[in-house]
Design an enzyme around this catalytic site. Structure first.
Site, PDB file in Angstrom:
ATOM      1  N   LYS A  58     -27.954 -47.194 -41.559  1.00 31.33           N
ATOM      2  CA  LYS A  58     -28.077 -48.403 -40.725  1.00 31.33           C
ATOM      3  C   LYS A  58     -29.302 -48.300 -39.801  1.00 31.33           C
ATOM      4  CE  LYS A  58     -23.903 -47.887 -38.984  1.00 31.33           C
ATOM      5  NZ  LYS A  58     -23.491 -46.624 -39.666  1.00 31.33           N
ATOM      6  N   ARG A  84     -15.277 -38.332 -38.403  1.00 31.73           N
ATOM      7  CA  ARG A  84     -15.875 -39.668 -38.277  1.00 31.73           C
ATOM      8  C   ARG A  84     -15.618 -40.495 -39.529  1.00 31.73           C
ATOM      9  NH1 ARG A  84     -21.608 -37.635 -36.699  1.00 31.73           N
ATOM     10  NH2 ARG A  84     -22.342 -39.762 -37.007  1.00 31.73           N
ATOM     11  N   ARG A 112     -16.664 -52.102 -34.733  1.00 32.11           N
ATOM     12  CA  ARG A 112     -16.072 -51.011 -35.510  1.00 32.11           C
ATOM     13  C   ARG A 112     -14.558 -51.104 -35.568  1.00 32.11           C
ATOM     14  NH1 ARG A 112     -20.793 -47.115 -34.777  1.00 32.11           N
ATOM     15  NH2 ARG A 112     -20.197 -45.255 -35.912  1.00 32.11           N
ATOM     16  N   ARG A 137     -29.579 -34.858 -40.888  1.00 34.31           N
ATOM     17  CA  ARG A 137     -30.283 -35.819 -40.018  1.00 34.31           C
ATOM     18  C   ARG A 137     -30.935 -35.124 -38.818  1.00 34.31           C
ATOM     19  NH1 ARG A 137     -27.271 -41.137 -38.197  1.00 34.31           N
ATOM     20  NH2 ARG A 137     -25.602 -39.704 -37.621  1.00 34.31           N
ATOM     21  N   ARG A 193     -28.200 -34.281 -33.571  1.00 27.06           N
ATOM     22  CA  ARG A 193     -27.157 -34.822 -32.695  1.00 27.06           C
ATOM     23  C   ARG A 193     -25.967 -33.865 -32.617  1.00 27.06           C
ATOM     24  NH1 ARG A 193     -26.206 -40.947 -34.665  1.00 27.06           N
ATOM     25  NH2 ARG A 193     -24.055 -40.281 -34.323  1.00 27.06           N
TER      26      ARG A 193
HETATM   27  P1  ADP Z   1     -26.614 -44.502 -39.692  1.00 27.60           P
HETATM   28  O1  ADP Z   1     -27.449 -45.218 -38.659  1.00 27.60           O
HETATM   29  O2  ADP Z   1     -25.913 -45.441 -40.613  1.00 27.60           O
HETATM   30  O3  ADP Z   1     -25.703 -43.483 -39.079  1.00 27.60           O
HETATM   31  P2  ADP Z   1     -29.151 -43.193 -40.431  1.00 27.60           P
HETATM   32  O4  ADP Z   1     -30.082 -44.345 -40.656  1.00 27.60           O
HETATM   33  O5  ADP Z   1     -29.299 -42.419 -39.187  1.00 27.60           O
HETATM   34  O6  ADP Z   1     -27.612 -43.693 -40.620  1.00 27.60           O
HETATM   35  O7  ADP Z   1     -29.284 -42.223 -41.706  1.00 27.60           O
HETATM   36  C1  ADP Z   1     -28.554 -40.999 -41.777  1.00 27.60           C
HETATM   37  C2  ADP Z   1     -29.449 -39.927 -42.397  1.00 27.60           C
HETATM   38  O8  ADP Z   1     -29.665 -40.220 -43.780  1.00 27.60           O
HETATM   39  C3  ADP Z   1     -30.833 -39.806 -41.773  1.00 27.60           C
HETATM   40  O9  ADP Z   1     -31.214 -38.444 -41.767  1.00 27.60           O
HETATM   41  C4  ADP Z   1     -31.741 -40.622 -42.715  1.00 27.60           C
HETATM   42  O10 ADP Z   1     -33.077 -40.121 -42.738  1.00 27.60           O
HETATM   43  C5  ADP Z   1     -31.062 -40.423 -44.056  1.00 27.60           C
HETATM   44  N1  ADP Z   1     -31.127 -41.597 -44.929  1.00 27.60           N
HETATM   45  C6  ADP Z   1     -31.048 -42.904 -44.573  1.00 27.60           C
HETATM   46  N2  ADP Z   1     -31.090 -43.713 -45.662  1.00 27.60           N
HETATM   47  C7  ADP Z   1     -31.166 -42.861 -46.740  1.00 27.60           C
HETATM   48  C8  ADP Z   1     -31.254 -43.078 -48.173  1.00 27.60           C
HETATM   49  N3  ADP Z   1     -31.226 -44.314 -48.700  1.00 27.60           N
HETATM   50  N4  ADP Z   1     -31.337 -41.976 -48.947  1.00 27.60           N
HETATM   51  C9  ADP Z   1     -31.334 -40.720 -48.423  1.00 27.60           C
HETATM   52  N5  ADP Z   1     -31.267 -40.458 -47.108  1.00 27.60           N
HETATM   53  C10 ADP Z   1     -31.191 -41.526 -46.266  1.00 27.60           C
HETATM   54  P1  ADP Z   2     -22.998 -43.176 -36.811  1.00 33.77           P
HETATM   55  O1  ADP Z   2     -23.120 -44.544 -37.376  1.00 33.77           O
HETATM   56  O2  ADP Z   2     -23.994 -42.217 -37.340  1.00 33.77           O
HETATM   57  O3  ADP Z   2     -21.589 -42.659 -36.811  1.00 33.77           O
HETATM   58  P2  ADP Z   2     -23.389 -44.102 -34.075  1.00 33.77           P
HETATM   59  O4  ADP Z   2     -24.595 -43.652 -33.358  1.00 33.77           O
HETATM   60  O5  ADP Z   2     -23.268 -45.518 -34.477  1.00 33.77           O
HETATM   61  O6  ADP Z   2     -23.288 -43.097 -35.274  1.00 33.77           O
HETATM   62  O7  ADP Z   2     -22.071 -43.736 -33.218  1.00 33.77           O
HETATM   63  C1  ADP Z   2     -21.875 -42.458 -32.662  1.00 33.77           C
HETATM   64  C2  ADP Z   2     -20.500 -42.420 -31.992  1.00 33.77           C
HETATM   65  O8  ADP Z   2     -20.474 -43.373 -30.911  1.00 33.77           O
HETATM   66  C3  ADP Z   2     -19.322 -42.807 -32.888  1.00 33.77           C
HETATM   67  O9  ADP Z   2     -18.815 -41.706 -33.606  1.00 33.77           O
HETATM   68  C4  ADP Z   2     -18.309 -43.323 -31.846  1.00 33.77           C
HETATM   69  O10 ADP Z   2     -17.667 -42.253 -31.162  1.00 33.77           O
HETATM   70  C5  ADP Z   2     -19.215 -44.019 -30.844  1.00 33.77           C
HETATM   71  N1  ADP Z   2     -19.411 -45.464 -31.144  1.00 33.77           N
HETATM   72  C6  ADP Z   2     -20.568 -46.079 -31.512  1.00 33.77           C
HETATM   73  N2  ADP Z   2     -20.377 -47.402 -31.680  1.00 33.77           N
HETATM   74  C7  ADP Z   2     -19.068 -47.637 -31.428  1.00 33.77           C
HETATM   75  C8  ADP Z   2     -18.242 -48.794 -31.457  1.00 33.77           C
HETATM   76  N3  ADP Z   2     -18.739 -50.004 -31.784  1.00 33.77           N
HETATM   77  N4  ADP Z   2     -16.923 -48.650 -31.157  1.00 33.77           N
HETATM   78  C9  ADP Z   2     -16.413 -47.441 -30.805  1.00 33.77           C
HETATM   79  N5  ADP Z   2     -17.124 -46.309 -30.765  1.00 33.77           N
HETATM   80  C10 ADP Z   2     -18.446 -46.392 -31.079  1.00 33.77           C
END
Ligand code: ADP
Ligand code: ADP
Length: 215
Positions: A20, A168, A95, A129, A157
């Site tokens: 995302k 998660r 979420r 990541r 992170r």
């Molecule tokens: P989210 O915001 O949904 O948690 P991220 O955009 O941070 O996900 O992506 C999670 C990890 O996967 C990052 O290290 C990113 O560089 C990698 N990543 C994102 N999209 C892809 C893809 N299509 N293929 C492989 N790795 C990806």
């Molecule tokens: P990712 O998509 O990689 O899990 P985010 O950065 O979106 O990571 O979220 C990190 C953490 O922040 C989640 O595991 C949760 O604990 C909290 N969080 C983020 N967005 C929300 C939401 N909309 N509702 C509840 N918790 C959230």
């Protein structure tokens, strides 16, 4: 620049690590809607050491969701800013069903782009990541390596460990995945195969937004 239904918001949906954050810049540029990540907002609150940050951290560290009331407070504040008038691009929000229902009272949503990625792929994406604290750019040890000269400053992170990722993912399946049906029933859910490489997923997203803008 194209606008996907002016004034309405877009949701970028998917499990943790689906890509995302990686794809949000493209969507934001194509639609002109500012990106809002509740995860980034919570991490800022943690860094600031605020009360909200302290409470949120105890949930984030365990891979649990932060309570809806805290999240909705952040979202209401963000929606009250001038640049939210044209709609926002929500990344990682809503979420839970209560969050989605609360959002309905605050802004119209024109579409929900859902990145579909399997659990095994998620674990390898999240554990590899790394983030650049200076630019916010998201990298991956294997799939998107950072340039050599900045590798020393990259951060992992706290919640990107294999154990927390499993929690998660289970939280996602129990509390967040039901939102797919919620938005499918409203006819605004667009599912995209998020398992290809970053460029392939970007192309799919571009095609969808172009098609929607022409409607
Ligand atoms: P989210 O915001 O949904 O948690 P991220 O955009 O941070 O996900 O992506 C999670 C990890 O996967 C990052 O290290 C990113 O560089 C990698 N990543 C994102 N999209 C892809 C893809 N299509 N293929 C492989 N790795 C990806
Ligand atoms: P990712 O998509 O990689 O899990 P985010 O950065 O979106 O990571 O979220 C990190 C953490 O922040 C989640 O595991 C949760 O604990 C909290 N969080 C983020 N967005 C929300 C939401 N909309 N509702 C509840 N918790 C959230």
């Amino acid at each position: 620049m194209v606008f996907v239904i002016k004034g309405k918001s877009i949701i970028l949906f998917g499990p943790p690590g689906a890509g995302k954050g990686t794809q949000s810049g493209l969507i934001s540029t194509m639609t002109g809607k500012p990106q809002v990540s509740t995860g980034d907002m919570l991490r800022e609150a943690v860094t600031d050491g605020s009360e909200v940050g302290r409470e949120a951290k105890s949930y984030m560290d365990r891979g649990l969701l932060v309570p809806d009331e805290i999240i909705m407070q952040l979202i209401k504040m963000r929606l009250s800013r001038d640049d939210a008038m044209g709609g926002l691009l929500f990344d990682g929000f809503p979420r839970t069903i209560p969050q989605a229902m609360a959002l309905e009272t605050l802004t119209d949503v024109s579409m929900v782009i859902s990145l579909v990625v399997g659990d095994d792929e998620i674990v390898s994406r999240i554990t590899g990541r790394r983030t650049d604290p200076e630019t916010g750019e998201i990298y991956h040890l294997e799939y998107k390596p950072a340039p050599q000269h900045i590798r020393g400053r990259l951060l992992q992170r706290d919640d990107d460990t294999e154990d927390t990722v499993r929690n998660r993912l289970s939280t996602f399946h129990k509390q967040t995945a039901p939102l797919s049906d919620f938005y499918r029933e409203k006819g605004i859910l667009i599912e995209i195969d998020g398992s290809g490489d970053i460029k392939q997923v970007s192309s799919s997203i571009e095609a969808i937004i172009d098609a929607k803008s022409g409607e």
